[in-house]
Design an enzyme around this catalytic site. Structure first.
Site, short mmCIF file in Angstrom:
data_model
loop_
_atom_site.label_atom_id
_atom_site.label_comp_id
_atom_site.label_asym_id
_atom_site.label_seq_id
_atom_site.Cartn_x
_atom_site.Cartn_y
_atom_site.Cartn_z
N LYS A 174 0.85 -1.19 0.00
CA LYS A 174 0.00 0.00 0.00
C LYS A 174 0.89 1.25 0.00
O LYS A 174 1.47 1.60 1.02
CB LYS A 174 -0.92 0.05 1.23
CG LYS A 174 -2.02 1.07 1.00
CD LYS A 174 -2.56 1.72 2.24
CE LYS A 174 -1.84 2.94 2.68
NZ LYS A 174 -1.89 4.10 1.77
N GLY A 222 7.29 5.40 7.62
CA GLY A 222 6.38 6.54 7.70
C GLY A 222 6.57 7.26 9.02
O GLY A 222 7.63 7.17 9.65
N THR A 248 6.15 8.52 13.00
CA THR A 248 6.27 7.80 14.27
C THR A 248 4.90 7.45 14.85
O THR A 248 4.68 6.35 15.35
CB THR A 248 7.10 8.64 15.27
OG1 THR A 248 8.41 8.76 14.71
CG2 THR A 248 7.17 8.00 16.63
N THR A 253 2.08 6.92 13.25
CA THR A 253 1.50 5.79 12.49
C THR A 253 2.21 4.50 12.87
O THR A 253 1.57 3.44 13.00
CB THR A 253 1.64 6.03 10.97
OG1 THR A 253 1.23 7.35 10.67
CG2 THR A 253 0.81 5.05 10.17
N GLU A 286 10.35 1.94 10.22
CA GLU A 286 11.32 2.99 9.88
C GLU A 286 10.57 4.31 9.97
O GLU A 286 9.73 4.61 9.13
CB GLU A 286 11.84 2.78 8.44
CG GLU A 286 12.58 1.48 8.23
CD GLU A 286 13.94 1.46 8.92
OE1 GLU A 286 14.45 2.52 9.31
OE2 GLU A 286 14.48 0.35 9.09
N CYS A 327 13.76 11.58 5.53
CA CYS A 327 13.80 11.27 6.97
C CYS A 327 15.18 11.52 7.55
O CYS A 327 15.33 11.79 8.74
CB CYS A 327 13.40 9.82 7.19
SG CYS A 327 14.41 8.67 6.21
N GLU A 369 9.63 17.07 14.35
CA GLU A 369 9.99 16.86 12.95
C GLU A 369 9.12 17.77 12.08
O GLU A 369 7.89 17.60 12.05
CB GLU A 369 9.77 15.39 12.56
CG GLU A 369 10.24 15.10 11.15
CD GLU A 369 9.94 13.68 10.68
OE1 GLU A 369 8.81 13.19 10.91
OE2 GLU A 369 10.84 13.06 10.08
P1 NAD Z 1 2.46 8.50 7.38
O1 NAD Z 1 2.82 7.76 8.61
O2 NAD Z 1 1.39 9.51 7.44
O3 NAD Z 1 2.04 7.50 6.21
C1 NAD Z 1 2.89 6.46 5.78
C2 NAD Z 1 2.05 5.35 5.17
O4 NAD Z 1 1.26 4.77 6.19
C3 NAD Z 1 1.07 5.83 4.10
O5 NAD Z 1 0.98 4.87 3.09
C4 NAD Z 1 -0.23 5.93 4.87
O6 NAD Z 1 -1.37 5.81 4.07
C5 NAD Z 1 -0.09 4.73 5.79
N1 NAD Z 1 -0.92 4.76 7.00
C6 NAD Z 1 -1.37 5.84 7.68
N2 NAD Z 1 -2.12 5.45 8.74
C7 NAD Z 1 -2.13 4.09 8.73
C8 NAD Z 1 -2.72 3.10 9.56
N3 NAD Z 1 -3.45 3.43 10.62
N4 NAD Z 1 -2.51 1.80 9.26
C9 NAD Z 1 -1.75 1.46 8.20
N5 NAD Z 1 -1.18 2.35 7.36
C10 NAD Z 1 -1.37 3.65 7.63
O7 NAD Z 1 3.83 9.14 6.87
P2 NAD Z 1 4.04 10.10 5.63
O8 NAD Z 1 3.50 11.45 5.98
O9 NAD Z 1 3.57 9.43 4.40
O10 NAD Z 1 5.64 10.14 5.56
C11 NAD Z 1 6.43 11.05 6.26
C12 NAD Z 1 7.05 10.39 7.46
O11 NAD Z 1 7.78 9.23 7.05
C13 NAD Z 1 8.05 11.27 8.17
O12 NAD Z 1 7.86 11.17 9.55
C14 NAD Z 1 9.39 10.68 7.76
O13 NAD Z 1 10.45 10.94 8.67
C15 NAD Z 1 9.07 9.24 7.68
N6 NAD Z 1 10.03 8.52 6.87
C16 NAD Z 1 10.91 7.67 7.50
C17 NAD Z 1 11.89 7.01 6.77
C18 NAD Z 1 12.87 6.08 7.43
O14 NAD Z 1 13.51 5.31 6.72
N7 NAD Z 1 13.02 6.10 8.75
C19 NAD Z 1 11.95 7.19 5.38
C20 NAD Z 1 11.03 8.06 4.78
C21 NAD Z 1 10.08 8.71 5.52
#
Ligand code: NAD
Length: 491
Positions: free
Chosen positions: A182, A235, A237, A239, A257, A291, A393
């Site tokens: 997804k 994604g 923290t 989530t 991650e 990130c 962040e």
């Molecule tokens: P997000 O957590 O909002 O969403 C990430 C994914 O999770 C999306 O596909 C979203 O639809 C899905 N999601 C949201 N709620 C969910 C749930 N309840 N159950 C299952 N899936 C769900 O993050 P974002 O805004 O898309 O991305 C930005 C974040 O990602 C930042 O905090 C960034 O630091 C982090 N990030 C981390 C890394 C790493 O390797 N550590 C890499 C890239 C981005």
């Protein structure tokens, strides 16, 4: 070739289930906007539990055949997909740039190069992954097998859409698993294009399935599905916590991650030219939406004025605008909401008496991008020590500067946040570099550099930045179950 030629119905995407495009059960769709223009780019399925159910069932059906294939056969599929990605790199880069707002040049050089590298790397790494044996002499021999888990879920964010999805997909497939992925609802297009190529590459129907939709509906249904054996998530923290909470009762394996608030520690003996160039990359690449971006500069007080002056000049020279133009350094932020969030932090900095050294405002480039979600690259100093800008962040082109009087104080500042993903250390002294790298709480440390990646190394964060590691054998271990078998020395 434009991206429309790659997908049959670009305006209305489908899920990919069992090797076929499938409309969502409920018939509902979500809008996907182009960040650089604010215009509607596509409509994507607003999938729910019925769609997830179908995708998981397709993956489960495909699992016996796929997991029974040899490593070489699976590697050939990935190599063929990598060849197609390389052939279509320009089209895929165009899709990724349009959907994320990032400069086209960046999508080419970083994102698409890495998608191909991820596929080829894991095709090879899995074949070179040794199994273990432990000799007990008279009592026999133990050997250890690595078995696939079954159906695994891959959930990815919007900042590096295909780069991160392929980083999970390749090791999951090489270890014999079948996948339901997804992608972020904000950047669905490149995954759709990859699935089309995967079909052409001969990855059998059902081995990889793609469901589009929101996190709370589609993502949550996937996480809650009882047949999912592991969840690889990148994604935010919050989530990550929600997913860990849902997975815990079923003891489902999770790899998380998550976010970061990464420090750059700059010592008085740092090479200023190299440091300034490195901090611009580390702070502002992809509009600060990586990130690993170092959004907190912690500098020796003796170097602070010289560094901030030089850095402000360099950041002011970044060209912000149309992602399609070759000389654009900074594109648009991902959404109007995210743009507003970043601007709110800038307002807060003003209210708190922070000194905006450059940037600080939204931006409306001339021409087709006038309605896009652009923000000036911003550098802020002299905020109060407890300012939220130092701890939260922001995930945009906003970097703060703080000074320290001693190494201990610098390390205390670096470690004062809840996150622990990455850090950079800037010094000419090797002893300082090693000492500081050892004391900073981060899963990844770069000395006099940033984002130099070797795909064999462990990648991930500590504290609120995540659980587990990806990369090399860490990814292969995550996607497998370990079984030890003992043989007596005689029957
Ligand atoms: P997000 O957590 O909002 O969403 C990430 C994914 O999770 C999306 O596909 C979203 O639809 C899905 N999601 C949201 N709620 C969910 C749930 N309840 N159950 C299952 N899936 C769900 O993050 P974002 O805004 O898309 O991305 C930005 C974040 O990602 C930042 O905090 C960034 O630091 C982090 N990030 C981390 C890394 C790493 O390797 N550590 C890499 C890239 C981005």
């Amino acid at each position: 070739m434009r991206w429309e030629e790659l997908v049959s119905e670009p305006e209305v995407l489908s899920n990919w289930i069992g090797g076929e495009r499938r409309a969502p059960f409920g018939g509902q769709y979500l809008d996907d906007f182009e960040p650089a223009t604010g215009e509607l780019l596509a409509r994507i399925p607003d999938s729910g539990s019925e769609d997830v159910e179908l995708a998981v069932a397709a993956a489960a059906d495909a699992f016996p055949e796929w997991s029974g294939r040899s490593l070489q056969e699976r590697a050939r599929c990935l190599e063929r997909l990598a060849d197609l990605v390389a052939e279509r790199a320009e089209t895929l880069a165009g899709i990724e740039s349009a959907d994320t707002g990032k400069p086209l040049a960046l999508a080419r050089q970083i994102d698409m190069a890495r998608v191909e590298a991820n596929l080829r790397f894991f095709a090879g790494a899995a074949q070179h992954w040794p199994t273990e044996a432990h000799d007990m002499g008279q009592q026999g021999l133990n050997y250890t097998r690595r078995e696939p888990l079954g159906v695994v879920a891959l959930i990815t964010p919007w900042n590096l859409p295909l780069y991160l999805l392929s980083w999970k997909l390749a090791p999951a497939l090489m270890t014999g698993n079948c996948v339901v992925a997804k992608p972020s609802e904000l950047t669905p297009l490149s995954a759709d294009a990859l699935w089309d190529l995967a079909n052409q590459a001969g990855i059998p129907p059902g081995v990889i399935n793609l469901v589009h939709g929101s996190g709370t509906r589609c993502g949550q249904a996937l996480v809650d599905h009882p047949a999912i054996k592991a969840i690889s998530f990148t994604g935010g923290t919050q989530t990550g916590r929600t997913i860990a909470t849902a997975a815990a009762p079923r003891l489902v394996k999770t790899s998380l991650e998550l976010g970061g608030k990464n420090p750059a520690l700059v010592f008085a003996d740092a090479d200023l030219d190299r440091t300034v160039a490195g901090l611009v990359r580390a702070g502002y690449t992809n509009q600060g939406q990586v990130c690993l971006c170092c959004s907190r500069i912690l500098v020796d007080e003796d170097l602070k004025d010289a560094l901030t002056q030089r850095l402000a000049d360099a950041v002011s020279n970044l060209k912000v605008g149309d992602p399609n133009l070759v000389d654009t350094d900074q594109g648009a932020l991902i959404s109007a909401d995210h743009q507003q969030k970043v601007l709110d932090y800038m307002d807060l900095a003003g209210e708190e008496g922070g000194r905006i050294l450059c940037g600080g405002k939204a931006l409306n480039p001339e021409g087709r991008c006038q309605q896009g979600y652009f923000v000036e690259p911003t550098l802020i100093s002299d905020l109060p020590a407890d300012s939220r800008l130092h701890f939260e962040e922001i995930f945009g082109p906003v970097v703060t500067v703080q000074s320290f009087a001693s190494e201990d104080e610098g390390i205390a500042l670096a470690n004062s946040v809840d996150y622990g993903l990455a850090a950079t250390v800037w010094t000419r002294d090797l002893a300082t570099a090693h000492r500081v790298a050892g004391r900073v709480q981060a899963g990844l440390v770069w000395i006099n550099g940033w984002l130099v990646r070797d795909l064999r190394t462990p990648f991930g964060g500590m504290k609120d930045s995540g659980l587990g590691r990806e990369g090399g054998r860490w990814s292969l271990e995550f996607f497998t179950e370990t079984k030890n078998i003992h043989l007596p020395s005689g029957f």
